[in-house]
Write an enzyme that holds these catalytic residues in place. Structure first.
Site, PDB file in Angstrom:
ATOM      1  N   CYS A   1       0.831  -1.207   0.000  1.00  0.00           N
ATOM      2  CA  CYS A   1       0.000   0.000   0.000  1.00  0.00           C
ATOM      3  C   CYS A   1       0.866   1.259   0.000  1.00  0.00           C
ATOM      4  O   CYS A   1       1.486   1.564  -1.012  1.00  0.00           O
ATOM      5  CB  CYS A   1      -1.010  -0.052   1.150  1.00  0.00           C
TER       6      CYS A   1
ATOM      7  N   HIS B   1      -3.607  -5.147   0.511  1.00  0.00           N
ATOM      8  CA  HIS B   1      -3.061  -5.568   1.807  1.00  0.00           C
ATOM      9  C   HIS B   1      -3.117  -7.086   1.995  1.00  0.00           C
ATOM     10  O   HIS B   1      -4.113  -7.599   2.504  1.00  0.00           O
ATOM     11  CB  HIS B   1      -3.868  -4.925   2.939  1.00  0.00           C
TER      12      HIS B   1
ATOM     13  N   GLU C   1      -1.645  -8.798   4.240  1.00  0.00           N
ATOM     14  CA  GLU C   1      -1.536  -9.179   5.663  1.00  0.00           C
ATOM     15  C   GLU C   1      -2.880  -9.086   6.401  1.00  0.00           C
ATOM     16  O   GLU C   1      -3.039  -9.684   7.457  1.00  0.00           O
ATOM     17  CB  GLU C   1      -0.483  -8.306   6.373  1.00  0.00           C
TER      18      GLU C   1
END
Ligand SMILES: *[C@@H]1O[C@H](CO)[C@@H](O)[C@H](O)[C@H]1NC(C)=O
Ligand SMILES: *[C@@H]1O[C@H](CO)[C@@H](O)[C@H](O)[C@H]1NC(C)=O
Ligand SMILES: *[C@@H]1O[C@H](CO)[C@@H](O)[C@H](O)[C@H]1NC(C)=O
Ligand SMILES: *[C@@H]1O[C@H](CO)[C@@H](O)[C@H](O)[C@H]1NC(C)=O
Length: 309
Positions: free
Chosen positions: A130, A237, A239
């Site tokens: 990001c 993202h 994660e």
């Protein structure tokens, strides 16, 4: 390795070559090697807290730490004032400036070290998520190339464009799901438009576009890998799927969670191609994230847990 001399650097840490490997470690960029470092340590870059408090001036969202740990790496926080020299690094998402912030200055130093290291045959992988991806586009092109998109809080399927190193080891079924289900969470207002990428010589030469997405108006680049360096970026993202729960648009399906893991595994495997280690076990244990405790912030933040420094 050179030491950093910056006024914000409180102390630095030298990482030593494993001598025997130093001699035999030639730059075979993207083939898998018999030799592997099964104890990889990866730096995660901290960034400034928006409203700093005493002892809370910078932070790392714990999900980035868990992301790397889940695939078998240990993490060293790269705190803006206490710079450990690492040579495997992840630039997390966040909200600071990519032109002038402590995050930007540290990212630039590690980016330049990575380019130099990789040129002389040392494997120094870099990952940007990001804001970290946006930071990479700035570091590579030397200018802001981003345009506004309506992509704050939306999960999207990827539109794959090119074959890649990154997705090569993914199961076929997961690739199918990634292309058809909204498994990649986007939390950004700025994006690298595909048109901008196509007309920017530096970006086009440096990165291969692996996937694109659109907000309905603007098509933007969502995943890249550098052609000649182990440098990777996702505007989305990976994660969050497994580790963040405070926002309703984060996907948690089995395929979404597998996405977290396969992305982490890819990058941690890249880190396993680097054989540098700390000079002493004591230095290593002092640097590791285990010395810090994350704070539970729950719904007051977009992160469940945060490490403050
Ligand atoms: C900040 O950290 C130091 C060292 O850990 C501690 O002694 C001090 O009490 C902390 N200050 C606050 C306001 O928490
Ligand atoms: C790779 O992606 C770029 C950007 O989307 C596209 O222009 C190009 O045709 C793709 N190349 C291949 C081999 O698919
Ligand atoms: C969230 O903020 C409220 C109000 O400031 C506070 O009472 C609560 O403890 C916070 N929750 C967490 C998990 O930090
Ligand atoms: C948590 O915060 C988000 C965004 O501010 C909100 O959409 C959601 O309803 C909140 N959930 C709870 C349980 O408060």
């Amino acid at each position: 390795m050179a030491t950093l001399s910056r006024d914000t650097v409180c102390f630095t840490f030298r990482i030593m070559f494993l001598l025997c490997l130093c001699l035999s470690f030639s730059f075979i960029p993207f083939s898998s090697s018999v030799q592997r470092n099964d104890r990889p340590i990866i730096g995660v870059l901290a960034q400034e807290v928006f409203l700093p408090k005493p002892n809370q001036t910078s932070y790392i969202a714990a999900s980035y730490v868990k992301f790397l740990e889940a695939a078998g790496a240990r993490v060293v926080p790269v705190i803006l004032c206490v710079v450990f020299l690492v040579d495997r690094i992840l630039y997390p998402g966040g909200g600071v400036s990519i032109i002038s912030s402590g995050y930007e200055r540290a990212a630039k130093i590690f980016y330049e070290l990575a380019i130099e290291a990789n040129k002389r045959g040392d494997y120094f992988p870099v990952w940007g998520t990001c804001l970290g991806f946006e930071q990479l586009t700035y570091l590579t092109s030397g200018k802001v190339t981003l345009s506004h998109t309506d992509t704050s809080g939306v999960a999207l399927p990827l539109v794959f464009t090119n074959g890649s190193r990154m997705f090569k080891g993914f199961p076929a079924e997961l690739m199918k799901d990634l292309a058809s289900e909204p498994l990649t969470e986007n939390s950004h207002q700025w994006s690298l438009g595909t048109l901008t990428y196509n007309t920017n010589e530096e970006l086009r030469k440096f990165y291969k576009v692996l996937s694109t997405n659109t907000d309905g108006k603007t098509e933007f680049v969502s995943t890249v890998e550098a052609n000649d360096y182990p440098i990777y970026g996702t505007q989305w993202h990976p994660e969050k799927n497994a580790f963040e729960w405070t926002r309703p648009y984060i996907p948690h399906s089995p395929s979404a969670v597998k996405t977290t893991f396969y992305m982490a595994e890819f990058f941690v495997n890249e880190a396993r191609k680097n054989f540098h280690r700390f000079e002493s076990e004591e230095g290593e244990s002092k640097a590791l994230i285990y010395n810090y405790s994350p704070v539970y912030t729950g719904n007051n933040s977009s992160f469940e847990q945060i490490y403050f420094f």
